[in-house]
Write a protein that holds these residues in place. Structure first.
Motif: not given
Length: 634
Positions: A540-564
């Motif tokens: 919709a905003i004419r941005l490369h899809p991977l520019y937002v999809m790559l950070p989303c994917t990498l950030a999903s592995s930043l689960a460092f705060m809770l045991p669950v």
């Protein structure tokens, strides 16, 4: 009253499964459109995933039921995969895909009957559950299971620790490097489950107080200290290096020393689970969200030209992982070892002696493994072969073997990463675990027995996480339903005001949002829910899809705060010695560091790798008719 609340809590899963679909019914009733029907399905699945009222894999099966019943898949769509329409009986003329559903139904004399359309809609959904990304996941795990089955991962871990050393800071770094490397190829959970006992065994030896026999023989004291030796202990050592016998009471660590030993044990435990999560981002098969991204990109943008493959992902994600791992090591070192780097690196006479004592502990463990067996060597060769074939299949910057040996009409490789993984996986079932020879069968004297293969189906069936295969498929079905129903386009239109926000700010906000969300829900469910929405927003905003999809994917592995938040955290927490506050305090800054590193990666070396400075032609839809580029500023 207390009993009533206890009863509600005890039956909370049943109540959620029963009442949540009813509470959400106003949405499809008041808005009887396919977009609302799809939104109802997605919201219901998201709530089930977050609350875990149903197992994650069972929730992932809901599209098979909901999509055909709600008519979310358009009945006039061209089905993408070949299959026979309906059940065939002898003499029937097979009807294959490649024609519209209506035409296919009329060819069978069924007209536009609801039964025909329902059957085809169900087939459209079902084929999403066995895409190439699922096959890649299964093939990669076959090799990982073989590595784990023959204990090759433990040999690698101990060997690297022997090379790096066991001084406090180096011991921390060694465990992080080994865990991250293993997590690149085998599951984060299996890596953590193996490394945590090794870490605790080493720490137990380091913190053990020597017995009287050890003192009489003049052996080295393996007690681990971060502080300088006390004056009382200094005077007990002669100039020639011999240790003078001291009273037993002086060998007991003080309260301050015990506290420092406890802090170091906490840091060692956390470094294992954190590096397991960090290491998984480096390879396409390292953690499931990476495969979710590849599958979503291929499903939403079929003409993308295989932009996300093993080689391109590794070139982008490995530097990101390395930087994040290094910064994590520095943070854990400063938090649990202090800022006296001279002590942390074991510079000093007694520190070196203790390092040698700890080194012998790991050396003993390594010797217990014995010499490398034929099975371990065979698995090593196949593992290296798999990695080389992945890298050279279709790297993009030179012509790969896939382009040369198996080209399609456009010159692209017809063999995928999944093809390679399954090929090596099948070989594991064919290669014997011992050098073939005339081996007598001990159970049947006079008969010969062939050695077992490197892998057998019983082992695979026990260790293969089949639920993740269904979870991946559910995510792909969810994304396809969002696209076909028009929900993705509708969401993209509503997000067009973000066009005025600088792209780096968008990437940073996405990382923060996903890193927060993934603390309380599965990382697979997180990426499954957010990636289709972000893809629509980018269009919709004419941005490369991977520019937002790559950070989303990498950030999903930043689960460092809770045991669950992730299984590695739960495994480490179950060993004791940690409180939730310890993990939350350590993981909070680590999350911030991860968000900053991912933002740096996507705005620097991510640009040339994925050509992020232009809006790609394969991302065009009806509402992106022109080919003007939106250039995110780093």
């Amino acid at each position: 009253m207390a009993t009533c609340w206890q009863g509600l809590w005890a039956y909370r899963s049943y109540l959620l499964v029963f009442f949540l679909p009813i509470f959400l019914l106003p949405l499809p009733i008041l808005l009887p459109r396919r977009e609302a029907y799809c939104a109802y399905s997605i919201i219901l699945m998201a709530l089930f995933w977050c609350t875990e009222a149903l197992p994650l894999a069972v929730t992932a099966l809901l599209p098979i039921v909901l999509y055909p019943m709600m008519g979310i898949m358009d009945a006039s769509e061209i089905i993408q995969r070949p299959f026979l329409l309906g059940s065939e009986s002898p003499g029937d003329q097979p009807v294959f895909v490649g024609m519209s559903v209506t035409v296919a139904c009329k060819a069978r004399g069924m007209g536009d009957t609801p039964s025909c359309l329902s059957a085809v809609l169900a087939c459209q959904v079902c084929i999403e559950y066995l895409k190439d990304s699922n096959i890649l996941f299964v093939g990669g795990l076959l090799v990982a299971i073989a590595v784990e089955h023959w204990n090759l991962h433990k040999r690698i871990a101990l060997r690297v620790l022997l090379i790096i050393g066991v001084r406090p800071a180096l011991l921390l770094l060694g465990f992080m490097l080994v865990t991250a490397f293993l997590s690149m190829w085998i599951s984060n959970t299996a890596t953590t489950a193996m490394m945590v006992p090794i870490a605790h065994a080493v720490l137990d030896q380091l913190h053990r107080t020597p017995t009287g026999k050890d003192v009489e023989e003049g052996s080295e004291n393996p007690t681990f200290e971060l502080q300088e030796p006390s004056p009382q202990k200094e005077v007990t050592k002669f100039d020639n290096g011999q240790v003078h016998p001291v009273p037993a009471v002086s060998l007991e660590p003080t309260a301050a020393q015990r506290q420092e030993q406890f802090r170091f044990s906490q840091g060692m435990s956390l470094c294992v689970c954190y590096s397991a999560s960090i290491g998984g981002i480096a390879t396409l098969t390292g953690t499931t969200p990476n495969l979710v991204l590849q599958g979503q990109v291929n499903a939403l943008f079929p003409q993308n030209g295989n932009v996300v493959n093993f080689a391109s992902w590794f070139v982008f994600a490995f530097p990101t992982m390395a930087i994040l791992l290094l910064l994590s090591w520095l943070w854990l070192q400063s938090l649990f070892l202090g800022f006296n780097f001279r002590k942390n690196f074991g510079i000093g006479g007694q520190a070196q002696e203790r390092a040698r004592a700890a080194f012998r502990v790991i050396q003993t463990e390594h010797k217990l493994l014995g010499p490398m067996t034929f099975a371990e060597k065979a698995v090593s060769v196949l593992f290296v072969t798999l990695v080389v074939l992945w890298f050279t299949r279709e790297p993009g910057f030179f012509v790969g073997w896939g382009n040369l040996a198996f080209p399609d009409k456009d010159g692209n490789s017809m063999a995928s990463d999944g093809t390679v993984a399954i090929f090596i996986g099948i070989i594991l079932f064919l290669v014997p675990s011992k050098i073939p020879g005339l081996t007598p069968d001990p159970e049947n004297p006079g008969r010969l027995k062939a050695p077992p293969a490197l892998l057998n189906w019983k082992t695979v069936n026990e260790k293969m996480p089949w639920n993740i295969v269904l979870l991946l498929g559910g995510g792909f079905a969810l994304a396809k339903g969002s696209e076909k129903s028009g929900l993705s386009e509708w969401l993209g239109d509503k997000l067009t005001p973000l066009e005025n926000v600088p792209p780096p700010a968008i990437a940073f906000i996405i990382c923060l949002l996903i890193a927060t969300f993934t603390e309380c829900t599965s990382n697979v469910a997180t990426t499954t829910l957010f990636l289709p929405i972000l893809a629509s927003m980018a269009q919709a905003i004419r941005l490369h899809p991977l520019y937002v999809m790559l950070p989303c994917t990498l950030a999903s592995s930043l689960a460092f705060m809770l045991p669950v938040a992730t299984p590695p955290n739960a495994i480490v927490f179950s060993f004791g010695g940690l409180k939730v506050s310890d993990m939350a305090r350590t993981g909070f800054l680590l999350n911030i560091i991860g968000v900053l590193v991912i933002t740096l990666a996507i705005n620097s070396w991510g640009y040339p790798i994925f050509n992020l400075h232009t809006f790609p032609s394969w991302a065009h839809t009806n509402n992106t008719a022109n080919n003007l580029a939106t250039t995110p500023s780093p």
